[in-house]
Design an enzyme around this catalytic site. Sequence first.
Site, PDB file in Angstrom:
ATOM      1  N   GLU A 182       0.468  -1.582  -0.002  1.00 36.31           N
ATOM      2  CA  GLU A 182      -0.214   0.115   0.127  1.00 36.31           C
ATOM      3  C   GLU A 182       0.599   1.566  -0.296  1.00 36.31           C
ATOM      4  OE1 GLU A 182      -2.464   0.751   3.904  1.00 36.31           O
ATOM      5  OE2 GLU A 182      -3.351   1.558   2.876  1.00 36.31           O
ATOM      6  N   LYS A 233      -9.714   1.359  -2.079  1.00 38.53           N
ATOM      7  CA  LYS A 233      -9.777   0.998  -0.327  1.00 38.53           C
ATOM      8  C   LYS A 233     -11.574   1.786  -1.136  1.00 38.53           C
ATOM      9  CE  LYS A 233      -7.690   1.091   3.004  1.00 38.53           C
ATOM     10  NZ  LYS A 233      -6.381   1.757   4.165  1.00 38.53           N
ATOM     11  N   CYS A 250      -5.484  -3.376   2.743  1.00 34.07           N
ATOM     12  CA  CYS A 250      -4.963  -2.814   3.503  1.00 34.07           C
ATOM     13  C   CYS A 250      -6.787  -3.410   4.925  1.00 34.07           C
ATOM     14  CB  CYS A 250      -4.136  -1.942   4.243  1.00 34.07           C
ATOM     15  SG  CYS A 250      -3.704  -1.890   5.808  1.00 34.07           S
TER      16      CYS A 250
HETATM   17  O1  AKG Z   1      -6.383  -2.422  10.071  1.00 37.54           O
HETATM   18  C1  AKG Z   1      -5.564  -1.639  10.963  1.00 37.54           C
HETATM   19  O2  AKG Z   1      -5.530  -1.659  11.739  1.00 37.54           O
HETATM   20  C2  AKG Z   1      -4.920  -1.227  10.222  1.00 37.54           C
HETATM   21  C3  AKG Z   1      -5.271  -0.837   8.851  1.00 37.54           C
HETATM   22  C4  AKG Z   1      -4.536   0.331   7.808  1.00 37.54           C
HETATM   23  O3  AKG Z   1      -3.438   0.745   8.249  1.00 37.54           O
HETATM   24  C5  AKG Z   1      -4.736   0.661   6.222  1.00 37.54           C
HETATM   25  O4  AKG Z   1      -5.735   0.673   5.752  1.00 37.54           O
HETATM   26  O5  AKG Z   1      -4.239   1.580   5.583  1.00 37.54           O
END
Ligand code: AKG
Length: 313
Positions: A54, A142, A184
């Site tokens: 990401e 996303k 993510c």
């Molecule tokens: O869900 C998480 O704990 C981290 C998610 C995250 O870092 C993101 O979505 O970029």
Amino acid sequence: MASSTTPRPVLKQPVRLACVQLASGADKAANLAHAAIKVREAAAKGAKIIVLPECFNSPYGCDYFPSYAEELLPSPPTPEQSPSFHALSAMARDNAVYLVGGSIPELVTTPTTTSGEESKKTYYNTSLTFSPTGALLGTHRKIHLFDISIPGKITFRESDVLSPGNSLTLLNLPEYGLLAVAICYDVRFPELATIAARRGAFALVYPGAFNLVTGPLHWRLLAQARAVDNQLYVALCSPARDLKANYHAWGHSLVVDPMAGVQVEAGEGEEIVLADLEGGRIEEARSGIPLREQRRFDVYPDVSEGGGKVGGT
Ligand SMILES: O=C(O)CCC(=O)C(=O)O
């Protein structure tokens, strides 16, 4: 009423997948050049599907999204609109690999007056996947923005700057089958994974960047959870940890197999992890523990029927 028992070839032939746990900094051009070196290295090790993290070409954080954002529309964008699009396309083509190009901040400018003098800027966290010819195979924005607040530990609000995408991304890789891509925080939403799996995905791939609070608790657990629920491969690809950056990524890029065993896991620094994926292991998991035939859609609904918006192809 049990679900269909018709076997489906979900992974047509074995394939080596690489997660490139990339070390990136603030210089976008340097990040792109470095990513190209690492993608070449992964391809030289036999990987045919290569995944980047990401926000692989910028630091991660709301303050950075607008200044690093690139315009991807109309597609294909010009090199001025999106140097990352063209760099990723070249990496895929030069190495003849499928490249899940991590994610980049995307800017969409919409005119708000008929003269076009005023416009609205919308930002997304967007993943581009390219085919071995360098053609864009799909785009995932996303869907679930990373908005959390754990007092004294971490507060993050992507929605202060970003807008969410609205469809699930399932890509057709003709030699291999269907690959699901999300980003993510999307991994925390099991419906997304289940819909992709029931529609035939052989793997769920998530470029991600967990942190030092939720990473140790949830990163591997979530990958194993999505794999055990859906009996397929799951790959999470993080940036390398950089303690000089404002955001400290967890690292630990990994691939989990269809029985939910961790097949390979990186440490914290820059590293390429490789995993050989085999369709037989998906079928073995599914015939040994036959959830597919045992589901009770007379008791609860099948989330993969109807509703889900699938895009990306
Ligand atoms: O869900 C998480 O704990 C981290 C998610 C995250 O870092 C993101 O979505 O970029």
